[in-house]
Design a protein around this motif. Structure first.
Motif, PDB file in Angstrom:
ATOM      1  N   PRO A  95      20.775  16.090  59.399  1.00 30.73           N
ATOM      2  CA  PRO A  95      20.321  14.706  59.551  1.00 30.73           C
ATOM      3  C   PRO A  95      19.345  14.589  60.718  1.00 30.73           C
ATOM      4  CG  PRO A  95      22.707  14.809  59.303  1.00 30.73           C
ATOM      5  CD  PRO A  95      22.234  16.217  59.504  1.00 30.73           C
ATOM      6  N   PRO A  96      18.196  13.964  60.519  1.00 29.83           N
ATOM      7  CA  PRO A  96      17.217  13.834  61.607  1.00 29.83           C
ATOM      8  C   PRO A  96      17.701  12.840  62.654  1.00 29.83           C
ATOM      9  CG  PRO A  96      16.504  12.584  59.691  1.00 29.83           C
ATOM     10  CD  PRO A  96      17.738  13.339  59.276  1.00 29.83           C
ATOM     11  N   THR A  97      17.449  13.147  63.912  1.00 35.43           N
ATOM     12  CA  THR A  97      17.877  12.277  65.012  1.00 35.43           C
ATOM     13  C   THR A  97      16.753  11.954  65.993  1.00 35.43           C
ATOM     14  OG1 THR A  97      18.597  14.199  66.307  1.00 35.43           O
ATOM     15  CG2 THR A  97      20.252  13.133  64.910  1.00 35.43           C
ATOM     16  N   ALA A  98      15.586  12.569  65.829  1.00 37.89           N
ATOM     17  CA  ALA A  98      14.470  12.340  66.751  1.00 37.89           C
ATOM     18  C   ALA A  98      13.174  12.758  66.077  1.00 37.89           C
ATOM     19  CB  ALA A  98      14.665  13.123  68.041  1.00 37.89           C
ATOM     20  N   GLY A  99      12.076  12.155  66.533  1.00 38.59           N
ATOM     21  CA  GLY A  99      10.782  12.529  65.998  1.00 38.59           C
ATOM     22  C   GLY A  99      10.601  12.058  64.566  1.00 38.59           C
ATOM     23  N   PHE A 100       9.815  12.834  63.792  1.00 43.77           N
ATOM     24  CA  PHE A 100       9.497  12.410  62.434  1.00 43.77           C
ATOM     25  C   PHE A 100       9.411  13.598  61.480  1.00 43.77           C
ATOM     26  CE2 PHE A 100       5.930  11.760  65.454  1.00 43.77           C
ATOM     27  CZ  PHE A 100       5.141  12.876  65.172  1.00 43.77           C
ATOM     28  N   TYR A 101      10.484  14.411  61.495  1.00 37.37           N
ATOM     29  CA  TYR A 101      10.551  15.561  60.611  1.00 37.37           C
ATOM     30  C   TYR A 101      11.917  15.658  59.949  1.00 37.37           C
ATOM     31  CZ  TYR A 101       6.590  17.042  63.497  1.00 37.37           C
ATOM     32  OH  TYR A 101       5.408  17.087  64.173  1.00 37.37           O
ATOM     33  N   VAL A 102      11.924  16.270  58.757  1.00 39.51           N
ATOM     34  CA  VAL A 102      13.156  16.786  58.166  1.00 39.51           C
ATOM     35  C   VAL A 102      12.855  18.213  57.711  1.00 39.51           C
ATOM     36  CG1 VAL A 102      14.073  14.543  57.460  1.00 39.51           C
ATOM     37  CG2 VAL A 102      12.633  15.829  55.877  1.00 39.51           C
ATOM     38  N   TYR A 103      13.906  19.019  57.624  1.00 41.75           N
ATOM     39  CA  TYR A 103      13.734  20.436  57.310  1.00 41.75           C
ATOM     40  C   TYR A 103      14.768  20.832  56.248  1.00 41.75           C
ATOM     41  CZ  TYR A 103      12.448  25.317  58.244  1.00 41.75           C
ATOM     42  OH  TYR A 103      11.983  26.601  58.144  1.00 41.75           O
ATOM     43  N   PRO A 104      14.522  20.453  54.979  1.00 37.37           N
ATOM     44  CA  PRO A 104      15.519  20.710  53.932  1.00 37.37           C
ATOM     45  C   PRO A 104      15.555  22.168  53.495  1.00 37.37           C
ATOM     46  CG  PRO A 104      13.579  19.656  53.007  1.00 37.37           C
ATOM     47  CD  PRO A 104      13.371  19.682  54.490  1.00 37.37           C
ATOM     48  N   ASP A 105      16.712  22.545  52.988  1.00 37.00           N
ATOM     49  CA  ASP A 105      16.935  23.875  52.441  1.00 37.00           C
ATOM     50  C   ASP A 105      17.354  23.714  50.978  1.00 37.00           C
ATOM     51  OD1 ASP A 105      17.648  26.436  51.776  1.00 37.00           O
ATOM     52  OD2 ASP A 105      19.074  26.719  53.421  1.00 37.00           O
ATOM     53  N   PHE A 106      16.519  24.167  50.056  1.00 38.84           N
ATOM     54  CA  PHE A 106      16.788  24.017  48.622  1.00 38.84           C
ATOM     55  C   PHE A 106      17.496  25.229  48.024  1.00 38.84           C
ATOM     56  CE2 PHE A 106      14.040  20.414  49.044  1.00 38.84           C
ATOM     57  CZ  PHE A 106      14.429  19.563  48.012  1.00 38.84           C
ATOM     58  N   GLU A 107      18.144  26.013  48.855  1.00 37.90           N
ATOM     59  CA  GLU A 107      18.911  27.153  48.358  1.00 37.90           C
ATOM     60  C   GLU A 107      19.934  26.738  47.293  1.00 37.90           C
ATOM     61  OE1 GLU A 107      19.900  30.948  47.667  1.00 37.90           O
ATOM     62  OE2 GLU A 107      18.302  30.289  49.037  1.00 37.90           O
ATOM     63  N   PRO A 108      20.624  25.589  47.433  1.00 31.78           N
ATOM     64  CA  PRO A 108      21.569  25.207  46.365  1.00 31.78           C
ATOM     65  C   PRO A 108      20.903  24.994  45.008  1.00 31.78           C
ATOM     66  CG  PRO A 108      22.025  23.976  48.382  1.00 31.78           C
ATOM     67  CD  PRO A 108      20.724  24.690  48.595  1.00 31.78           C
ATOM     68  N   ARG A 109      19.603  24.832  44.955  1.00 32.86           N
ATOM     69  CA  ARG A 109      18.892  24.618  43.698  1.00 32.86           C
ATOM     70  C   ARG A 109      18.039  25.826  43.319  1.00 32.86           C
ATOM     71  NH1 ARG A 109      20.963  21.936  40.611  1.00 32.86           N
ATOM     72  NH2 ARG A 109      19.078  21.098  39.612  1.00 32.86           N
ATOM     73  N   ARG A 110      18.391  27.002  43.838  1.00 31.29           N
ATOM     74  CA  ARG A 110      17.566  28.191  43.605  1.00 31.29           C
ATOM     75  C   ARG A 110      17.420  28.493  42.119  1.00 31.29           C
ATOM     76  NH1 ARG A 110      15.292  32.486  46.195  1.00 31.29           N
ATOM     77  NH2 ARG A 110      16.020  31.780  48.241  1.00 31.29           N
ATOM     78  N   ASP A 111      18.500  28.399  41.338  1.00 30.60           N
ATOM     79  CA  ASP A 111      18.403  28.742  39.920  1.00 30.60           C
ATOM     80  C   ASP A 111      17.425  27.820  39.194  1.00 30.60           C
ATOM     81  OD1 ASP A 111      20.211  30.755  40.304  1.00 30.60           O
ATOM     82  OD2 ASP A 111      21.933  29.644  39.518  1.00 30.60           O
ATOM     83  N   ALA A 112      17.510  26.520  39.470  1.00 31.03           N
ATOM     84  CA  ALA A 112      16.595  25.576  38.825  1.00 31.03           C
ATOM     85  C   ALA A 112      15.158  25.840  39.254  1.00 31.03           C
ATOM     86  CB  ALA A 112      17.000  24.145  39.164  1.00 31.03           C
ATOM     87  N   LEU A 113      14.958  26.159  40.527  1.00 29.25           N
ATOM     88  CA  LEU A 113      13.607  26.423  41.020  1.00 29.25           C
ATOM     89  C   LEU A 113      13.057  27.727  40.454  1.00 29.25           C
ATOM     90  CD1 LEU A 113      14.011  25.273  44.727  1.00 29.25           C
ATOM     91  CD2 LEU A 113      12.895  24.064  42.868  1.00 29.25           C
ATOM     92  N   PHE A 114      13.933  28.701  40.269  1.00 30.41           N
ATOM     93  CA  PHE A 114      13.493  29.981  39.719  1.00 30.41           C
ATOM     94  C   PHE A 114      12.874  29.792  38.338  1.00 30.41           C
ATOM     95  CE2 PHE A 114      14.284  33.856  37.239  1.00 30.41           C
ATOM     96  CZ  PHE A 114      13.647  34.790  38.040  1.00 30.41           C
ATOM     97  N   ARG A 115      13.419  28.870  37.555  1.00 30.95           N
ATOM     98  CA  ARG A 115      12.884  28.611  36.216  1.00 30.95           C
ATOM     99  C   ARG A 115      11.476  28.028  36.275  1.00 30.95           C
ATOM    100  NH1 ARG A 115      18.329  26.949  35.442  1.00 30.95           N
ATOM    101  NH2 ARG A 115      17.784  24.741  35.683  1.00 30.95           N
ATOM    102  N   ARG A 116      11.076  27.533  37.428  1.00 30.12           N
ATOM    103  CA  ARG A 116       9.728  26.986  37.608  1.00 30.12           C
ATOM    104  C   ARG A 116       8.833  27.931  38.410  1.00 30.12           C
ATOM    105  NH1 ARG A 116      13.292  23.476  36.575  1.00 30.12           N
ATOM    106  NH2 ARG A 116      12.819  21.463  35.596  1.00 30.12           N
ATOM    107  N   GLY A 117       9.286  29.163  38.580  1.00 29.00           N
ATOM    108  CA  GLY A 117       8.482  30.150  39.273  1.00 29.00           C
ATOM    109  C   GLY A 117       8.569  30.095  40.780  1.00 29.00           C
ATOM    110  N   ARG A 165      12.943  26.729  52.227  1.00 32.96           N
ATOM    111  CA  ARG A 165      12.921  25.678  53.235  1.00 32.96           C
ATOM    112  C   ARG A 165      11.480  25.293  53.574  1.00 32.96           C
ATOM    113  NH1 ARG A 165      17.147  29.071  54.242  1.00 32.96           N
ATOM    114  NH2 ARG A 165      15.902  30.567  55.421  1.00 32.96           N
ATOM    115  N   PHE A 166      11.316  24.054  54.008  1.00 32.79           N
ATOM    116  CA  PHE A 166      10.005  23.579  54.437  1.00 32.79           C
ATOM    117  C   PHE A 166      10.186  22.438  55.423  1.00 32.79           C
ATOM    118  CE2 PHE A 166      10.919  21.271  50.440  1.00 32.79           C
ATOM    119  CZ  PHE A 166      10.862  19.959  50.885  1.00 32.79           C
ATOM    120  N   ARG A 167       9.118  22.143  56.146  1.00 34.06           N
ATOM    121  CA  ARG A 167       9.095  20.987  57.034  1.00 34.06           C
ATOM    122  C   ARG A 167       8.339  19.856  56.353  1.00 34.06           C
ATOM    123  NH1 ARG A 167       5.148  20.508  62.065  1.00 34.06           N
ATOM    124  NH2 ARG A 167       3.840  19.886  60.305  1.00 34.06           N
ATOM    125  N   ALA A 168       8.937  18.660  56.397  1.00 35.95           N
ATOM    126  CA  ALA A 168       8.275  17.456  55.905  1.00 35.95           C
ATOM    127  C   ALA A 168       8.059  16.513  57.074  1.00 35.95           C
ATOM    128  CB  ALA A 168       9.129  16.778  54.831  1.00 35.95           C
TER     129      ALA A 168
END
Length: 424
Positions: A322-344, A377-380
């Motif tokens: 959960p973000p607590t300062a500034g203006f970033y989030v840094y999600p990890d989509f590892e739980p959706r790896r199988d779905a993402l794999f189907r999209r390359g 993972r990425f920074r938004a």
């Protein structure tokens, strides 16, 4: 000319390169939700523009370290944050970025960095001829290394013939948008003292806590004899293009020597902070009441949009602190790896590419922050959602519910749709 050898050429910083790519696509008529650039997208606070105009005739070079009046204002800024400071401990520069680079150039040894971290820290250390020693961050926050992992990394590095000397911390953090709790900071300071490390504390986001009551402990409080603090006006006051930064050095012999070395470096690189910007800095670091009120409004807006994007990415299946300062989030989509794999999508680079190419969402992949390239993972940067015009941005700043404004609601809807399609 042939046979020209270039050292340190690594290309344009990835966040700047991505920002230019988005500009090109928008010029071509492509609508992109831009979360890839860490800029506080707000118009200039009018009194700051007035000070800039008042300083326009200051065209002399001035002292390398900065004018006494400005350094006094910066000293007061730090002192009000429980870091007693005298003007001679302060050095001004065109942004905090060159000050961070100057410290790397002026201190021998290798550099310990939290993993992930701001994408500029590793290149700066490498350009200074140092080895970068990454250390994973704790589970609950970023910007600092996990203390137990830091101790192991130091032992291993020394056994391998490395010379860890500098520990860089970000309080609060870019890229995770979180703040390390005081207990962790104290533990890291004790370890730095035991291992004789110089701490460089990047506190440029300190004034953007979403909860103003959240406790903050600077390493300069817990280990004042070995901590350099850097800050600036790019993030809290949205003055990135004006380039105003400051560093605070310890009050002991170590601090005086490092201050003199950085000042000497500055004299050969940037000479001095521009006179008009010193006029702005004296006002801003003096923190008059109207500026403090503006900062409080900005922090509320940053928190509202960061939490909204956090809800969107977690609803799409990502893990995210959960973000607590500034203006970033840094999600990890590892739980959706199988779905993402189907999209390359198999790693952070392909995730960044897929989001931009298929869903018109620009983010900065975790591999650019030193993270595992195989991660998802990425920074938004959520500050890019406030609007494209000064009128839209001011409306967001003044609104009791910025999420309900038509232009922010439209962008948030586009993010919900894009992430839902990515992970379906």
């Amino acid at each position: 000319m042939t046979g020209l050898g270039l050292t340190g050429a690594r290309g344009v910083s990835p966040n700047l390169a991505l920002d230019e790519l988005v500009r090109e696509r928008r010029r071509a008529g492509v609508s992109v939700v831009h979360l890839g650039f860490g800029e506080s997208r707000l118009p200039v606070f009018p009194p700051l523009a007035e000070r800039l105009t008042a300083g326009a005739t200051r065209n002399a070079y001035g002292p390398v370290q900065g004018d006494l009046a400005v350094r006094s204002a910066v000293a007061g800024y730090f002192t009000r944050r429980r870091i007693p400071t005298e003007p001679d401990q302060v050095v001004l520069a065109p942004g905090s970025k060159p000050l961070l680079a100057a410290v790397q150039m002026c201190v021998r040894g290798d550099t310990l960095l939290p993993l992930p971290c701001w994408n500029t820290y590793p290149p700066q250390a490498m350009l200074a001829g140092k080895s970068v020693l990454p250390v994973p961050i704790p589970d609950d926050c970023g910007g600092v290394p996990k203390p137990s992992a830091l101790a192991r990394t130091i032992r291993t590095a020394r056994a391998d013939g490395r010379d860890p000397r500098i520990l860089v911390l970000a309080l609060p953090d870019n890229p995770t948008g979180t703040l390390a709790p005081p207990a962790v900071v104290r533990e890291l300071c004790e370890l730095a003292r035991a291992e004789d490390l110089l701490i460089v504390s990047d506190e440029i986001y300190r004034d953007l806590l979403h909860d103003p009551e959240q406790p903050v402990l600077s390493p300069a409080e817990a280990a004042p004899e070995r901590t350099v603090v850097t800050t600036g006006l790019s993030k809290n006051l949205a003055l990135g293009g004006w380039r105003i930064g400051a560093a605070r050095f310890p009050s002991n012999a170590l601090g005086a020597g490092l201050r003199d070395a950085v000042t000497s470096f500055a004299s050969e690189v940037w000479s001095t902070l521009a006179g008009p910007m010193q006029e702005v800095a004296a006002y801003a670091f003096g923190e008059p009441a109207e500026l403090r009120a503006y900062l409080a409004r900005a922090a509320r807006l940053h928190g509202a949009l960061a939490r909204a994007v956090h809800r969107i990415v977690t609803s799409a299946g990502a893990d995210c602190r959960p973000p607590t300062a500034g203006f970033y989030v840094y999600p990890d989509f590892e739980p959706r790896r199988d779905a993402l794999f189907r999209r390359g999508v198999t790693d952070s680079a392909s995730l960044q590419h897929r989001l931009l190419a298929a869903h018109k969402i620009a983010v900065l992949g975790g591999h650019h922050h030193g993270d595992d390239p195989g991660g998802l993972r990425f920074r938004a940067a959520t500050s890019m959602l406030y609007g494209d015009t000064a009128e839209e941005q001011l409306a967001a700043l003044d609104s009791a519910d910025p999420l309900a404004l038509p232009h922010t609601a439209r962008l948030l809807d586009a993010l919900r749709e894009g992430f839902a399609e990515l992970c379906e």
